[in-house]
Design a protein around this motif. Structure first.
Motif, mmCIF file in Angstrom:
data_model
loop_
_atom_site.group_PDB
_atom_site.id
_atom_site.type_symbol
_atom_site.label_atom_id
_atom_site.label_comp_id
_atom_site.label_asym_id
_atom_site.label_seq_id
_atom_site.Cartn_x
_atom_site.Cartn_y
_atom_site.Cartn_z
ATOM 1 N N ARG A 99 0.835 -1.197 0.000
ATOM 2 C CA ARG A 99 0.000 0.000 0.000
ATOM 3 C C ARG A 99 0.874 1.253 0.000
ATOM 4 N NH1 ARG A 99 -4.722 -0.310 4.307
ATOM 5 N NH2 ARG A 99 -5.308 1.498 3.035
ATOM 6 N N ARG A 100 0.576 2.161 -0.929
ATOM 7 C CA ARG A 100 1.312 3.414 -1.042
ATOM 8 C C ARG A 100 0.331 4.570 -0.957
ATOM 9 N NH1 ARG A 100 6.605 3.402 -3.250
ATOM 10 N NH2 ARG A 100 7.377 1.279 -3.519
ATOM 11 N N ARG A 101 0.607 5.480 -0.060
ATOM 12 C CA ARG A 101 -0.266 6.631 0.101
ATOM 13 C C ARG A 101 -0.049 7.656 -1.000
ATOM 14 N NH1 ARG A 101 0.987 8.393 6.150
ATOM 15 N NH2 ARG A 101 3.073 7.870 5.384
ATOM 16 N N THR A 102 1.144 7.685 -1.583
ATOM 17 C CA THR A 102 1.459 8.642 -2.642
ATOM 18 C C THR A 102 2.091 7.898 -3.811
ATOM 19 O OG1 THR A 102 3.630 9.078 -1.661
ATOM 20 C CG2 THR A 102 1.817 10.548 -1.041
ATOM 21 N N PRO A 103 1.945 8.437 -5.028
ATOM 22 C CA PRO A 103 2.529 7.769 -6.197
ATOM 23 C C PRO A 103 4.047 7.932 -6.238
ATOM 24 C CG PRO A 103 1.556 9.851 -6.853
ATOM 25 C CD PRO A 103 1.197 9.651 -5.404
ATOM 26 N N GLY A 104 4.674 7.104 -7.076
ATOM 27 C CA GLY A 104 6.104 7.247 -7.312
ATOM 28 C C GLY A 104 6.955 6.576 -6.262
ATOM 29 N N LEU A 105 8.213 6.990 -6.224
ATOM 30 C CA LEU A 105 9.162 6.415 -5.272
ATOM 31 C C LEU A 105 9.029 7.065 -3.905
ATOM 32 C CD1 LEU A 105 12.536 6.169 -7.255
ATOM 33 C CD2 LEU A 105 10.751 4.451 -7.039
ATOM 34 N N ARG A 106 9.285 6.290 -2.896
ATOM 35 C CA ARG A 106 9.455 6.847 -1.562
ATOM 36 C C ARG A 106 10.828 7.522 -1.503
ATOM 37 N NH1 ARG A 106 7.346 1.515 -0.209
ATOM 38 N NH2 ARG A 106 5.195 1.684 0.538
ATOM 39 N N ARG A 107 10.996 8.404 -0.548
ATOM 40 C CA ARG A 107 12.291 9.059 -0.382
ATOM 41 C C ARG A 107 13.394 8.040 -0.134
ATOM 42 N NH1 ARG A 107 10.008 13.832 3.514
ATOM 43 N NH2 ARG A 107 9.403 15.316 1.891
ATOM 44 N N ASP B 195 18.229 5.395 -2.032
ATOM 45 C CA ASP B 195 18.954 4.163 -2.333
ATOM 46 C C ASP B 195 19.404 4.144 -3.796
ATOM 47 O OD1 ASP B 195 19.793 1.381 -1.560
ATOM 48 O OD2 ASP B 195 18.369 0.867 -3.145
ATOM 49 N N ALA B 196 18.524 4.576 -4.708
ATOM 50 C CA ALA B 196 18.867 4.582 -6.133
ATOM 51 C C ALA B 196 19.990 5.571 -6.444
ATOM 52 C CB ALA B 196 17.628 4.923 -6.963
ATOM 53 N N ALA B 197 20.023 6.687 -5.700
ATOM 54 C CA ALA B 197 21.028 7.717 -5.952
ATOM 55 C C ALA B 197 22.286 7.543 -5.116
ATOM 56 C CB ALA B 197 20.426 9.099 -5.685
#
Length: 256
Positions: free
Chosen positions: A29-37, A42-44
């Motif tokens: 479940r995600r409250r907002t779209p896209g990536l979490r901070r 982690d990706a950066a």
């Protein structure tokens, strides 16, 4: 734009582009779209707290290397990447890799679409295209058999420039100061550095100008010449920058 407003705009920009990304592992479940901070961090390869503070508009240092990793993680387009660095007030290290020797044919054709003298300068201030009116005006520089097309070499080293350009020394000093502004925007450019070293060794005036550290933005205005055929003539100069290649200048001279 003040620093607070710039930081707020940067935070909003990062949040919006983070929201556009698809998680590598969708689900849950995600409250907002896209990536979490946490996922963006982690990706950066960056700290979550640092990204949080950037998004909140706090006054934190954003190095060029960190912004570059953030731009890659956000999958920004070239225009979006440029905006990220502009909002952060930091120079993009990749920007200096965009200058090439090849200019689009449509760009090279611009001077010949004009009746007034016009020429196109690349990032080293070498003429890449010009029209017949410019060639007729600048004897020794844009002649068909001229061995070199660099404007700075012409002004500081060619004897014809001293007689053609009225108030030659003042104009030469201003050109050096204007070129320094370009060099400061591209301090690691090898071609520009080599040109500065060459002119410093060949022209005492250029060396004195360069050591003086004067910086001026390139401006238009009145230009006067003592032409070997036409005598004294005056122009109003305008310099236009190319939107997609800001290091390229289209210089036009409308006869006064």
């Amino acid at each position: 734009m003040d620093g607070t407003n710039r930081r707020r705009m940067l935070g909003a920009f990062i949040r919006a582009h983070r929201a556009r990304l698809t998680p590598a592992r969708p689900g849950g479940r995600r409250r907002t779209p896209g990536l979490r901070r946490e996922e963006l961090a982690d990706a950066a390869g960056l700290g979550v707290t640092w990204i949080t503070w950037l998004e909140q508009g706090r006054d934190v240092r954003a190095s060029a290397a960190a912004l570059a990793r953030l731009a890659e993680a956000l999958q920004l387009s070239p225009a979006e990447r440029a905006s990220l660095f502009d909002l952060a007030g930091t120079r993009d290290p990749r920007a200096e890799d965009t200058v090439g020797d090849l200019l689009p044919p449509a760009l090279l054709a611009l001077p010949r679409l004009m009746t007034a003298p016009a020429y196109l300068l690349d990032h080293t201030w070498t003429a890449r295209a010009w029209n017949d009116a410019a060639a007729a005006l600048f004897a020794g520089w844009l002649d068909p058999d001229a061995p070199d097309r660099n404007l700075l070499r012409y002004v500081f080293l060619h004897p014809a420039a001293r007689t053609l350009i009225i108030d030659w020394e003042a104009r030469a000093r201003r050109l050096a100061a204007e070129f320094r502004a370009d060099v400061h925007r591209r301090p690691a450019d090898a071609d520009m550095g080599a040109l500065v070293a060459e002119l410093s060794g060949a022209s005492a005036l250029f060396a004195a100008c360069w050591n003086g550290q004067d910086v001026l933005q390139r401006e238009g205005g009145a230009r006067r010449f003592c032409h070997p055929v036409r005598g004294e003539i005056g122009f109003v100069q305008t310099t236009l920058l190319v939107a997609l290649q800001m290091e390229v200048k289209l210089v036009c001279l409308a006869e006064a």
